[in-house]
Motif scaffolding. Structure first.
Motif, PDB file in Angstrom:
ATOM      1  N   VAL A 109      26.270   1.961  10.548  1.00 34.97           N
ATOM      2  CA  VAL A 109      27.352   1.930   9.558  1.00 34.97           C
ATOM      3  C   VAL A 109      26.727   2.047   8.173  1.00 34.97           C
ATOM      4  O   VAL A 109      25.518   1.824   8.005  1.00 34.97           O
ATOM      5  CB  VAL A 109      28.172   0.623   9.684  1.00 34.97           C
ATOM      6  N   PRO A 110      27.506   2.421   7.131  1.00 32.34           N
ATOM      7  CA  PRO A 110      26.904   2.608   5.794  1.00 32.34           C
ATOM      8  C   PRO A 110      26.139   1.388   5.282  1.00 32.34           C
ATOM      9  O   PRO A 110      25.096   1.540   4.641  1.00 32.34           O
ATOM     10  CB  PRO A 110      28.123   2.926   4.920  1.00 32.34           C
ATOM     11  N   TYR A 111      26.655   0.178   5.539  1.00 37.03           N
ATOM     12  CA  TYR A 111      25.975  -1.036   5.080  1.00 37.03           C
ATOM     13  C   TYR A 111      25.326  -1.732   6.278  1.00 37.03           C
ATOM     14  O   TYR A 111      25.649  -2.869   6.613  1.00 37.03           O
ATOM     15  CB  TYR A 111      26.966  -1.959   4.376  1.00 37.03           C
ATOM     16  N   SER A 112      24.411  -1.042   6.905  1.00 36.24           N
ATOM     17  CA  SER A 112      23.773  -1.556   8.115  1.00 36.24           C
ATOM     18  C   SER A 112      22.830  -2.715   7.783  1.00 36.24           C
ATOM     19  O   SER A 112      21.954  -2.594   6.924  1.00 36.24           O
ATOM     20  CB  SER A 112      22.973  -0.442   8.799  1.00 36.24           C
ATOM     21  N   PRO A 113      22.972  -3.860   8.463  1.00 34.84           N
ATOM     22  CA  PRO A 113      22.027  -4.961   8.224  1.00 34.84           C
ATOM     23  C   PRO A 113      20.603  -4.609   8.621  1.00 34.84           C
ATOM     24  O   PRO A 113      19.658  -5.194   8.091  1.00 34.84           O
ATOM     25  CB  PRO A 113      22.593  -6.095   9.093  1.00 34.84           C
ATOM     26  N   ALA A 114      20.442  -3.644   9.527  1.00 33.36           N
ATOM     27  CA  ALA A 114      19.100  -3.242   9.937  1.00 33.36           C
ATOM     28  C   ALA A 114      18.359  -2.519   8.829  1.00 33.36           C
ATOM     29  O   ALA A 114      17.126  -2.404   8.882  1.00 33.36           O
ATOM     30  CB  ALA A 114      19.183  -2.338  11.173  1.00 33.36           C
ATOM     31  N   VAL A 115      19.069  -2.032   7.833  1.00 29.71           N
ATOM     32  CA  VAL A 115      18.461  -1.336   6.694  1.00 29.71           C
ATOM     33  C   VAL A 115      18.431  -2.229   5.457  1.00 29.71           C
ATOM     34  O   VAL A 115      17.450  -2.245   4.706  1.00 29.71           O
ATOM     35  CB  VAL A 115      19.218  -0.021   6.408  1.00 29.71           C
ATOM     36  N   LEU A 116      19.482  -3.015   5.256  1.00 29.94           N
ATOM     37  CA  LEU A 116      19.597  -3.819   4.036  1.00 29.94           C
ATOM     38  C   LEU A 116      18.730  -5.076   4.049  1.00 29.94           C
ATOM     39  O   LEU A 116      18.411  -5.609   2.986  1.00 29.94           O
ATOM     40  CB  LEU A 116      21.063  -4.231   3.825  1.00 29.94           C
ATOM     41  N   PHE A 117      18.352  -5.553   5.234  1.00 27.15           N
ATOM     42  CA  PHE A 117      17.662  -6.848   5.281  1.00 27.15           C
ATOM     43  C   PHE A 117      16.319  -6.819   4.559  1.00 27.15           C
ATOM     44  O   PHE A 117      15.856  -7.845   4.052  1.00 27.15           O
ATOM     45  CB  PHE A 117      17.489  -7.290   6.742  1.00 27.15           C
ATOM     46  N   LEU A 118      15.658  -5.680   4.523  1.00 25.90           N
ATOM     47  CA  LEU A 118      14.343  -5.607   3.890  1.00 25.90           C
ATOM     48  C   LEU A 118      14.431  -5.911   2.392  1.00 25.90           C
ATOM     49  O   LEU A 118      13.581  -6.627   1.844  1.00 25.90           O
ATOM     50  CB  LEU A 118      13.734  -4.227   4.111  1.00 25.90           C
ATOM     51  N   ALA A 119      15.459  -5.394   1.732  1.00 27.66           N
ATOM     52  CA  ALA A 119      15.619  -5.659   0.308  1.00 27.66           C
ATOM     53  C   ALA A 119      16.191  -7.046   0.048  1.00 27.66           C
ATOM     54  O   ALA A 119      15.797  -7.736  -0.901  1.00 27.66           O
ATOM     55  CB  ALA A 119      16.511  -4.596  -0.321  1.00 27.66           C
ATOM     56  N   ALA A 120      17.112  -7.495   0.904  1.00 28.69           N
ATOM     57  CA  ALA A 120      17.767  -8.780   0.685  1.00 28.69           C
ATOM     58  C   ALA A 120      16.841  -9.959   0.949  1.00 28.69           C
ATOM     59  O   ALA A 120      16.959 -11.005   0.298  1.00 28.69           O
ATOM     60  CB  ALA A 120      19.015  -8.882   1.563  1.00 28.69           C
ATOM     61  N   LEU A 121      15.921  -9.833   1.904  1.00 32.58           N
ATOM     62  CA  LEU A 121      15.065 -10.957   2.310  1.00 32.58           C
ATOM     63  C   LEU A 121      13.599 -10.711   1.999  1.00 32.58           C
ATOM     64  O   LEU A 121      12.729 -11.399   2.538  1.00 32.58           O
ATOM     65  CB  LEU A 121      15.227 -11.215   3.813  1.00 32.58           C
ATOM     66  N   ARG A 122      13.309  -9.784   1.165  1.00 33.43           N
ATOM     67  CA  ARG A 122      11.924  -9.382   0.907  1.00 33.43           C
ATOM     68  C   ARG A 122      11.085 -10.559   0.388  1.00 33.43           C
ATOM     69  O   ARG A 122      11.444 -11.212  -0.594  1.00 33.43           O
ATOM     70  CB  ARG A 122      11.894  -8.247  -0.097  1.00 33.43           C
ATOM     71  N   GLY A 123       9.962 -10.820   1.065  1.00 30.42           N
ATOM     72  CA  GLY A 123       9.015 -11.837   0.652  1.00 30.42           C
ATOM     73  C   GLY A 123       9.423 -13.264   0.953  1.00 30.42           C
ATOM     74  O   GLY A 123       8.707 -14.199   0.591  1.00 30.42           O
ATOM     75  N   ARG A 124      10.560 -13.480   1.651  1.00 31.44           N
ATOM     76  CA  ARG A 124      11.031 -14.846   1.889  1.00 31.44           C
ATOM     77  C   ARG A 124      10.703 -15.355   3.283  1.00 31.44           C
ATOM     78  O   ARG A 124      10.668 -16.569   3.492  1.00 31.44           O
ATOM     79  CB  ARG A 124      12.550 -14.911   1.672  1.00 31.44           C
ATOM     80  N   LEU A 125      10.500 -14.459   4.231  1.00 30.22           N
ATOM     81  CA  LEU A 125      10.232 -14.860   5.619  1.00 30.22           C
ATOM     82  C   LEU A 125       8.727 -14.747   5.870  1.00 30.22           C
ATOM     83  O   LEU A 125       8.249 -13.837   6.540  1.00 30.22           O
ATOM     84  CB  LEU A 125      11.028 -13.988   6.590  1.00 30.22           C
ATOM     85  N   THR A 126       7.995 -15.709   5.342  1.00 28.34           N
ATOM     86  CA  THR A 126       6.527 -15.629   5.383  1.00 28.34           C
ATOM     87  C   THR A 126       5.966 -15.819   6.776  1.00 28.34           C
ATOM     88  O   THR A 126       4.863 -15.349   7.065  1.00 28.34           O
ATOM     89  CB  THR A 126       5.939 -16.675   4.437  1.00 28.34           C
ATOM     90  N   ASN A 127       6.679 -16.510   7.654  1.00 25.10           N
ATOM     91  CA  ASN A 127       6.188 -16.785   9.007  1.00 25.10           C
ATOM     92  C   ASN A 127       6.918 -15.971  10.070  1.00 25.10           C
ATOM     93  O   ASN A 127       6.851 -16.306  11.262  1.00 25.10           O
ATOM     94  CB  ASN A 127       6.331 -18.279   9.330  1.00 25.10           C
TER      95      ASN A 127
END
Length: 490
Positions: A100-118
């Motif tokens: 879909v246009p707002y796919s979570p599989a694509v958007l998650f990298l920008a939304a969560l960048r650098g926060r999931l260290t483990n």
């Protein structure tokens, strides 16, 4: 006087907090069909009291499940408020409508960048048909033909380059090159699961997947990959993926027959040859485990040929690149792709067909023929028998009831007589990877099965006797007619 009497309020026993924490940990189950229920239960545990909250919250955020962009943005806001929660996340699952246009599989990298260290595991699973029917898209929205990958998407993958496992389920890419670049950005992957992956265009061989003559000259493609699952992928893409990997691979899961998810869209002017159905495993000298998932053979000859050629190339891999695996270290696993596809006798019949092909590929022909000559000549003292098997066979995931164990052992041993004779055949009749999958005749007991076979044999004997009696009657009537004609006066 009343002050001396004991209090009427009884002291309620309390469990140690350590016991409660163990119970909370036992709630977690990351199996695909149970994880949603587990997360809901853990959310309730976190609200019980202050003592339960730390452990319940830590277990709850080990596995984060996001279904759409709204859930993704809510989770990002939560991490803004409590950054320490990001360090709890070990597994991130993106499950829902991905194309879909707002796919979570694509958007998650920008939304969560650098926060999931483990973060160690990433699951990208598209809804199957049943889930789409239960969760339809809002009116007016439609799915795209593939993931809406944009220009800078591969560069953002560097923020999760430390992950060890990646799962793709029912995901469509714009091209095979997009999949290759996705994987190439994750050099630390050890476990890759690909199920029903497809692409709109195959295209040319990606530069990042090219074999390198020297390990020092340029970076290799997935240099640390040890476990690979390729189920129902397009044949050309599957061949490309395997040919790009190095000798680090230890375990491979494949399916026979392989059923690609969809037909690719290509240029009509480009003439394409039919791909080979067999996989070449010659470049994996340290491949210890080959798991073959078995589905009904719609084209038996073609599927058996691909199975034979794949196994032969696996046996030849140690000779080609100096592998040092002994027969006791190599295992081939045969397991049903789903028990619900078979009745018990149908699966055994398929194993009976597969048996000669597997034994011919796993056993040395010279040793087997030598043993046969010694047995026929009776001279076995001067020439002791040698074990011809080059690997062990494990028939797994039968997942049956205990009362069927003896039946399975006898039936499977007849399918692989040589490996059974040399004790290279192993069987686990009651073990099941997926307990929810059951044989079509699951409720049948061994005695009912034997009675049914006996009834079928009696019916066949009765039909045969009826046909024989009919022939006898016709023959006798013919003799009588000829005799009457002979006795009839002229």
């Amino acid at each position: 006087m009343s002050d001396a009497l004991p209090s009427q309020v009884e002291a309620k026993p309390q469990l140690p907090i350590e016991v409660c924490e163990r119970v909370i940990e036992a709630v977690y189950n990351d199996y695909y069909h149970f994880v949603s229920t587990s997360l809901a239960t853990l959310s309730s545990c976190a609200l019980v009291c202050r003592a339960w909250r730390p452990r319940a919250q830590k277990v709850l955020f080990e596995y984060v499940l996001l279904r759409d962009k709204d859930a993704l943005y809510r989770f990002a806001e939560l991490l803004d408020a409590s950054p320490e929660l990001g360090s709890y996340v070990h597994t991130l699952a993106l499950r829902g409508y991905l194309h879909v246009p707002y796919s979570p599989a694509v958007l998650f990298l920008a939304a969560l960048r650098g926060r999931l260290t483990n973060l160690a595991k990433l699951y990208i699973n598209s809804f199957d048909d049943a889930e789409k029917a239960a969760n339809p898209l809002p009116e007016g929205e439609k799915e795209l033909p593939f993931l809406p990958i944009y220009q800078y998407f591969p560069s953002l993958l560097m923020s999760i380059s430390h992950i060890r496992r990646l799962d793709f389920v029912d995901v469509r890419f714009p091209s095979f090159g997009d999949l290759a670049r996705f994987l190439n950005a994750l050099p630390n992957l050890k476990d890759l699961y690909c199920y029903r992956i497809s692409w709109a265009v195959l295209g040319l061989d990606p530069v990042c997947m090219a074999k390198r003559s020297s390990h020092k000259s340029r970076k290799m493609f997935l240099p640390n990959l040890e476990f690979l699952t390729c189920v129902d992928l397009d044949e050309r893409g599957r061949q490309r993926l395997l040919s790009a990997l190095g000798p680090s691979l230890r375990a491979l899961w494949i399916k026979f027959p392989n059923e690609p998810a969809s037909v690719r869209t290509e240029h009509h002017c480009v003439e394409q040859k039919a791909p080979s159905l067999a996989l070449s495993l010659r470049s994996f000298p340290y491949l210890e485990s080959l798991v073959c998932l078995i589905a009904p053979f719609l084209q038996p000859n073609q599927t058996l040929e691909s199975l034979r050629d794949t196994l032969v190339s696996w046996m030849a891999s140690s000779d080609d690149i100096g592998g040092d695996l002994s027969p006791s270290q190599r295992y081939i696993h045969l397991a049903p792709a789903s028990r619900s596809l078979f009745k018990r006798e149908d699966y055994v019949a398929l194993l009976r067909t597969i048996g000669p092909v597997v034994e011919a590929a796993l056993c040395k022909r010279e040793a087997a023929e030598g043993d046969l000559q010694d047995q026929t000549s009776g001279d076995t003292d001067d020439h002791p028998e040698t074990d011809p098997s080059q690997a062990r066979l494990l028939v797994a995931d039968l997942g049956d009831r205990l009362e069927w164990e003896d039946w399975w052992r006898e039936a499977v041993s007849e399918c692989f007589p040589m490996l059974s004779r040399w004790k290279r055949l192993y069987l686990y009749p009651t073990h099941a990877y997926f307990p929810t999958h059951k044989w079509q005749d699951h409720n049948l007991t061994p005695q009912e099965y034997a009675d049914r076979l006996q009834a079928m044999a009696e019916a066949r004997r009765h039909r045969k006797q009826k046909i024989m009696n009919k022939f006898k009657f016709i023959a006798t009537r013919g003799v009588l007619v000829r005799r009457r004609q002979k006795w009839k006066p002229s």
